[in-house]
Design a protein around this motif. Structure first.
Motif: not given
Length: 356
Positions: A234-244
C-alpha cells in the motif's frame, strides 16, 4: 519439547532466579503479544543477530539491559505477580533499551540515561494502564513510545548527547523523496517490516521473529505476514519514500495491528480478515500523519501509529466472534487487562448482592 516446557515451568515456579529469567523471556515475546519463553528466547537471538549484523552490538546490549531493569523495577514496585510472571512489565522497557542506543551516540552517560528510561517506562506503564482500563483497553507499547519521545526531545537540550535519528527538525514538505519499485527485492523488505518492530533492520531477524510467532500461534504469524505485505504494498502504491520503504519502516506498525486485530482480539475469520486489512491501511495513514506532525521535532513515530490505530479499531467493540480456547493467544496484554476488569466487576456484584 513438551516435557522440556513443563520442566522449565516447574523450575520457574520454584526457583526465583529461573522465575526472573522466565519473566524476561516472556517480556521479549510480549512485544508481539506472545506469552511464551521459547518465543522470547528466539526473539532475543534474532535481535542479537540483527544488531551484530548492522555493527551495533550496543543496541542488543541496551535491549537486554532495559528488559532486565524494567522487569526488576516492576518486581521492586510490587506489581501484580501474575502479570509480572507473564512478562507484561518487561516488553516496553526492552523497546526503550533498544531505542536509546539506536538514537543516541555512544557515551558512558547514555547507559545511565537508558537505565533511567527503563525505570520510567515501568512507571508510565502502570500509570497508562490505570487510565486505559476504564475503556477495557491496554496501553500496549505506548509507555515505550511516550518515554522514548521525552528522552529524545530532552536529549536535544543536553550538550553531552547527540541525537542520531537522522531526522533533522524541519517543516513538513521540505525536501523530496523518490518512490520505490515493485520487484522481487521487496521480499526481504517484508521481513524487515517485522524486524523493525524491535528497531532492527535485518531480514534474517524478521524471519526468526516470524518463527518465534509460529511457535506460539500460527494465526499471529499469518497475520504478521499479512500486515507486513499489505502495508508495504500500500505504501508503494501511494508513492511513499522508497528508501524508508526498503528498510521496512512502513510495515512494522501494521504488523502489530494485524496481530492484535486479526489473531488476539478476535477469532480469525472472513470478516475479521477484512477488518484487519482495513486496520492495516488505517495504521499506515496514521503513521504518515504522525510523521508529518513529528518531523519538526526530529523524533521518530516508533510504534505510536500501532497504538492509536488499534485503540480506534477496538473501541467500537466489534468482537465478531469469540476466540476459541485452542486458538487463543493466552495471557497476552489485552486478555490480562480484560480478565482483571471482569474479575473486579464480579467482585463488585458479589459485594452488592451481599449488602442487599
Amino acid at each position: 519439547m513438551a516435557d522440556i516446557g513443563r520442566g522449565w515451568r516447574h523450575l520457574a515456579d520454584r526457583n526465583p532466579a529461573a522465575g526472573f529469567v522466565d519473566a524476561c523471556l516472556r517480556g521479549a515475546a510480549q512485544v508481539v503479544l506472545q506469552n511464551n519463553p521459547l518465543s522470547g528466547l528466539l526473539i532475543l537471538i534474532a535481535l542479537a543477530w540483527g544488531a551484530f549484523e548492522n555493527g551495533t552490538p550496543r543496541v542488543f546490549g541496551g535491549g537486554v539491559l532495559g528488559l532486565v531493569v524494567g522487569t526488576a523495577t516492576a518486581l521492586a514496585l510490587r506489581v501484580d505477580m501474575s502479570s509480572w510472571r507473564k512478562g507484561l512489565f518487561g516488553f516496553s522497557p526492552l523497546l526503550t533499551g533498544l531505542a536509546v542506543p539506536t538514537f543516541l551516540d555512544q557515551r558512558p552517560l547514555m547507559w545511565l540515561y537508558l537505565v533511567l528510561g527503563a525505570i520510567g517506562t515501568v512507571v508510565v506503564t502502570l500509570a497508562l494502564n490505570a487510565v486505559f482500563k476504564r475503556w477495557n483497553l491496554t496501553a500496549y507499547t505506548f509507555p515505550f513510545v511516550l518515554t522514548t519521545w521525552f528522552l529524545l526531545m530532552a536529549a536535544y537540550q543536553f550538550d553531552r548527547f547527540t541525537v542520531l535519528t537522522k531526522l533533522t527538525p524541519k517543516f513538513p514538505g521540505e525536501g523530496s523523496s523518490a518512490g520505490g519499485t515493485f520487484d522481487w527485492g521487496l521480499v526481504p523488505t517484508f521481513f524487515k517490516g517485522v524486524s523493525q518492530i524491535y528497531l532492527i533492520e535485518s531480514w534474517v531477524t524478521g524471519l526468526l521473529i516470524l518463527v518465534a510467532l509460529l511457535i506460539n500461534s500460527r494465526w499471529s504469524a499469518l497475520f504478521a505476514v499479512i500486515g507486513a505485505v499489505g502495508a508495504t504494498l500500500l505504501a508503494l502504491w501511494f508513492g511513499a519514500d522508497g528508501a524508508s520503504l526498503d528498510k521496512g519502516l512502513f510495515a512494522f506498525n501494521a504488523v502489530l495491528t494485524a496481530i492484535v486485530v486479526g489473531a488476539v482480539a478476535h477469532r480469525p475469520g472472513a470478516w475479521v480478515t477484512v477488518y484487519t486489512l482495513f486496520g492495516i491501511a488505517l495504521t499506515l495513514f496514521v503513521q504518515m500523519a504522525l510523521t508529518t506532525m513529528l518531523t519538526p521535532l526530529g523524533i521518530p513515530v516508533l510504534t505510536g501509529p500501532f497504538n492509536i490505530a488499534t485503540w480506534l479499531l477496538l473501541l467500537p467493540d466489534r468482537h465478531f466472534a469469540p476466540v476459541p480456547n485452542h486458538e487463543r493467544v493466552k495471557d497476552s496484554v489485552l486478555h490480562t487487562v480484560r480478565d482483571s476488569v471482569h474479575l473486579r466487576e464480579k467482585e463488585g456484584n458479589r459485594v452488592r448482592s451481599e449488602r442487599g
